[in-house]
Scaffold this motif. Sequence first.
Motif, PDB file in Angstrom:
ATOM      1  N   ARG A 107       0.876  -1.194  -0.052  1.00 35.12           N
ATOM      2  CA  ARG A 107       0.140  -0.011   0.019  1.00 35.12           C
ATOM      3  C   ARG A 107       0.838   1.052  -0.028  1.00 35.12           C
ATOM      4  O   ARG A 107       0.344   2.383   0.028  1.00 35.12           O
ATOM      5  CB  ARG A 107      -0.778  -0.180   1.280  1.00 35.12           C
ATOM      6  CG  ARG A 107      -2.100  -0.967   1.309  1.00 35.12           C
ATOM      7  CD  ARG A 107      -3.193  -0.230   0.530  1.00 35.12           C
ATOM      8  NE  ARG A 107      -4.274  -1.262   0.386  1.00 35.12           N
ATOM      9  CZ  ARG A 107      -4.726  -2.053  -0.210  1.00 35.12           C
ATOM     10  NH1 ARG A 107      -3.545  -2.123  -1.255  1.00 35.12           N
ATOM     11  NH2 ARG A 107      -5.585  -2.836  -0.298  1.00 35.12           N
ATOM     12  N   GLY A 108       2.306   0.928   0.030  1.00 33.91           N
ATOM     13  CA  GLY A 108       2.913   2.565   0.171  1.00 33.91           C
ATOM     14  C   GLY A 108       3.186   2.783   1.307  1.00 33.91           C
ATOM     15  O   GLY A 108       3.754   3.908   1.700  1.00 33.91           O
ATOM     16  N   ARG A 109       2.716   2.383   2.512  1.00 28.68           N
ATOM     17  CA  ARG A 109       2.981   2.536   3.852  1.00 28.68           C
ATOM     18  C   ARG A 109       2.976   1.306   4.706  1.00 28.68           C
ATOM     19  O   ARG A 109       2.415   0.352   4.428  1.00 28.68           O
ATOM     20  CB  ARG A 109       1.938   3.310   4.454  1.00 28.68           C
ATOM     21  CG  ARG A 109       0.485   2.826   4.357  1.00 28.68           C
ATOM     22  CD  ARG A 109      -0.588   3.908   4.932  1.00 28.68           C
ATOM     23  NE  ARG A 109      -1.978   3.226   4.975  1.00 28.68           N
ATOM     24  CZ  ARG A 109      -2.976   3.966   5.453  1.00 28.68           C
ATOM     25  NH1 ARG A 109      -2.853   5.080   5.906  1.00 28.68           N
ATOM     26  NH2 ARG A 109      -4.127   3.351   5.493  1.00 28.68           N
ATOM     27  N   PRO A 110       3.531   1.310   5.841  1.00 26.24           N
ATOM     28  CA  PRO A 110       3.576   0.240   6.712  1.00 26.24           C
ATOM     29  C   PRO A 110       1.943  -0.198   6.995  1.00 26.24           C
ATOM     30  O   PRO A 110       1.508   0.686   7.673  1.00 26.24           O
ATOM     31  CB  PRO A 110       4.286   0.576   7.854  1.00 26.24           C
ATOM     32  CG  PRO A 110       5.005   1.863   7.563  1.00 26.24           C
ATOM     33  CD  PRO A 110       4.253   2.509   6.604  1.00 26.24           C
ATOM     34  N   GLU A 111       1.583  -1.366   6.840  1.00 30.20           N
ATOM     35  CA  GLU A 111       0.137  -2.026   7.189  1.00 30.20           C
ATOM     36  C   GLU A 111       0.305  -3.325   7.893  1.00 30.20           C
ATOM     37  O   GLU A 111       1.323  -4.069   7.635  1.00 30.20           O
ATOM     38  CB  GLU A 111      -0.703  -1.803   6.016  1.00 30.20           C
ATOM     39  CG  GLU A 111      -0.813  -0.271   5.484  1.00 30.20           C
ATOM     40  CD  GLU A 111      -2.129  -0.100   4.642  1.00 30.20           C
ATOM     41  OE1 GLU A 111      -2.898  -1.123   4.636  1.00 30.20           O
ATOM     42  OE2 GLU A 111      -2.328   0.895   4.267  1.00 30.20           O
ATOM     43  N   LEU A 112      -0.785  -3.552   8.257  1.00 28.41           N
ATOM     44  CA  LEU A 112      -1.085  -4.733   9.200  1.00 28.41           C
ATOM     45  C   LEU A 112      -2.295  -5.529   8.703  1.00 28.41           C
ATOM     46  O   LEU A 112      -3.400  -4.778   8.485  1.00 28.41           O
ATOM     47  CB  LEU A 112      -0.947  -4.460  10.684  1.00 28.41           C
ATOM     48  CG  LEU A 112      -1.146  -5.813  11.524  1.00 28.41           C
ATOM     49  CD1 LEU A 112      -0.158  -6.699  11.684  1.00 28.41           C
ATOM     50  CD2 LEU A 112      -1.562  -5.260  13.003  1.00 28.41           C
TER      51      LEU A 112
END
Length: 150
Positions: A107-112
């Motif tokens: 997603r272009g950012r740190p996700e969980l």
Amino acid sequence: SYLDVDAPVTGLRLDGGRRLTAPPDDHPNLAGWYEDGPSPGQQGTAVAVGHLDTDSGPAVFAGLTELEPGRLVEVRRADGRTAVYTVDAVREYEKDRFPNREVYGPRGRPELRLITCGGTFNRRTGYSGNVVVFAHLTGIREPVRAAASR
């Protein structure tokens, strides 16, 4: 008001069908991390899988369906820091319509993503679907240091 899962973690990999395996059924309190993905707090989508319940009762991710957008999920990393994620959405999918790209894709950012069983239960085939929690990183907390004794 956040999900507090204090659970041992095991590494998971993809099976022959390129599906993420679940932790063993005989360890209901074990959460599994996708080993080949980013670890919590890193760029990309970190994925954890856990059982909703087993024959012996509620399991490690029994509380997932209670989560709502805005709630926090805290993940303690191996280095002692805590990755803090804010829940964006909780969605349920039938297994045969599981949107791999939406769930696992970057997603272009740190996700969980937290994934457990959902839908209807059938003794022979198990659960018909999955519950997926979508969250994004909103902070990293340093470990609390013990006060130095004089």
